[in-house]
Design an enzyme around this catalytic site. Structure first.
Site, PDB file in Angstrom:
ATOM      1  N   VAL A  61      55.791 -78.896   7.027  1.00  0.00           N
ATOM      2  CA  VAL A  61      56.372 -78.746   5.689  1.00  0.00           C
ATOM      3  C   VAL A  61      57.651 -77.909   5.680  1.00  0.00           C
ATOM      4  CG1 VAL A  61      54.196 -79.041   4.460  1.00  0.00           C
ATOM      5  CG2 VAL A  61      54.914 -76.739   5.153  1.00  0.00           C
ATOM      6  N   TYR A  62      57.969 -77.271   6.785  1.00  0.00           N
ATOM      7  CA  TYR A  62      59.193 -76.470   6.826  1.00  0.00           C
ATOM      8  C   TYR A  62      60.399 -77.401   6.803  1.00  0.00           C
ATOM      9  CZ  TYR A  62      56.306 -72.439   8.301  1.00  0.00           C
ATOM     10  OH  TYR A  62      55.379 -71.428   8.379  1.00  0.00           O
TER      11      TYR A  62
END
Length: 356
Positions: A61-62
């Protein structure tokens, strides 16, 4: 750089790891963290690895996967010199199959991470959050399959409650599956909730802590203090709502002590805050990030020395807060404490005058 076993496993990790949350700069949260691209990422990772901080931590998700892509490009030619740690489970889209840790999603998430990172295995894979909609047996049997295939070396959890972690460990033990050996948690001088339940659990079950946001979302740099507003350019202007809440009175009291110790020791405020964490029970590695080389080198200076016992005592006392029920009786009442002595008796005995 000191290395410690991660929980009850044979994996040895550095006490400082490098976090790649600032890589990529995509989305409302991660664009506020940083916008590091490949060339600068390679410079930062080289500095970290050369100093011994060889574990690189990221997540799918980064920056919508860009962090993993940049890490993969930055370590090209050095893959055998680093430990790669990533996470999956949080939503990456709006579809029903874009969140959670079902069998299909876990397999797909691991395959995608391997592609983005340009590797054939992950040294540590962590479930980024507890998925209440998927049976723990499905999660852990899938991770067992991925370990047997050689795609994962070790597994861990992140942001689990105590019962969620214990339920998962029990399922692993019951079926003979790999256990979570690490738990990536929030822990800092102004956020000590980890100590009430998760730390004793980690000690009892041999689950090592991998600490995220050790400087409390950038609050423990020394720049934020009494009568000093959040400085221009601070990520807190845009990202504070996403991070752990911190009471201002607690923050200012802790920073006052940090500044005094910094003056006495010649160390920086972040170095002192990080060194305090390194000395806590169950902590295997503290994950540090940096926007530039100077900041990274300063944070790497948190190792190779130890705080004096008196400095530790002062930090313990000023940062301590009575834990919530059902934990507080064991910290405050002699009868309960005889059944389960607190980990930090000098602080939690009630003799300290706590600030509100």
């Amino acid at each position: 750089m000191e290395f410690r076993r991660l929980g009850g496993s044979g994996l040895k990790v550095p006490v400082l790891s490098f976090g790649a949350g600032t890589f990529g700069g995509r989305g409302p949260l991660f664009s506020g963290w940083g916008n590091t691209q490949v060339a600068q990422a390679r410079e930062l990772i080289n500095i970290a690895v050369d100093a011994g901080a060889i574990m690189i931590d990221t997540a799918d998700v980064y920056s919508d996967g860009a962090s993993e892509e940049i890490v993969g490009a930055a370590i090209r030619g050095r893959r055998d010199q680093v430990l790669l740690s990533t996470k999956a489970g949080l939503p990456t889209g709006s579809g029903p199959a874009d969140a959670g840790t079902s069998r299909s999603r876990l397999i797909g998430a691991v395959e995608a991470a391997l592609r983005r990172l340009g590797t054939d295995h992950l040294d540590l894979f962590q479930v980024h959050g507890f998925d209440a909609a998927t049976p723990v047996e499905e999660v852990l049997s899938t991770l067992q399959q991925l370990v047997q295939q050689g795609k994962l070396r070790y597994i861990g959890a992140s942001n689990f409650a105590g019962w969620q972690l214990m339920k998962s460990l029990h399922a692993s033990d019951d079926h003979g599956w790999p256990r979570y050996v690490g738990h990536q948690v929030y822990y800092s001088l102004v956020g000590r909730d980890y100590e009430a339940e998760l730390m004793p659990l980690g000690l009892d079950q041999q689950v090592g802590a991998l600490v995220w946001s050790p400087l409390a979302w950038g609050r423990l740099t020394g720049r934020i203090r009494r009568d000093h507003p959040i400085p221009p350019g601070s990520r807190l202007h845009t990202t504070a709502e996403f991070g752990p809440p911190v009471d201002d009175a607690l923050l200012y009291a802790v920073v006052d002590v940090l500044l005094d110790i910094a003056e006495q020791t010649g160390r920086t405020v972040p170095q002192i805050a990080l060194n305090w964490l390194i000395g806590r029970p169950t902590v295997a590695s503290v994950i540090i990030g940096a926007r530039d080389a100077d900041q990274l080198r300063q944070n790497l200076g948190a190792v190779g020395w130890s705080l004096d016992p008196e400095h530790v005592r002062r930090l313990d006392e000023i940062s301590y807060r009575v834990p919530p029920y059902p934990h507080f009786p064991y910290h405050r009442q002699e009868g309960f404490a005889r059944l389960a002595p607190p980990l930090f008796p000098a602080v939690s005995s009630g003799a300290v005058q706590h600030r509100s």
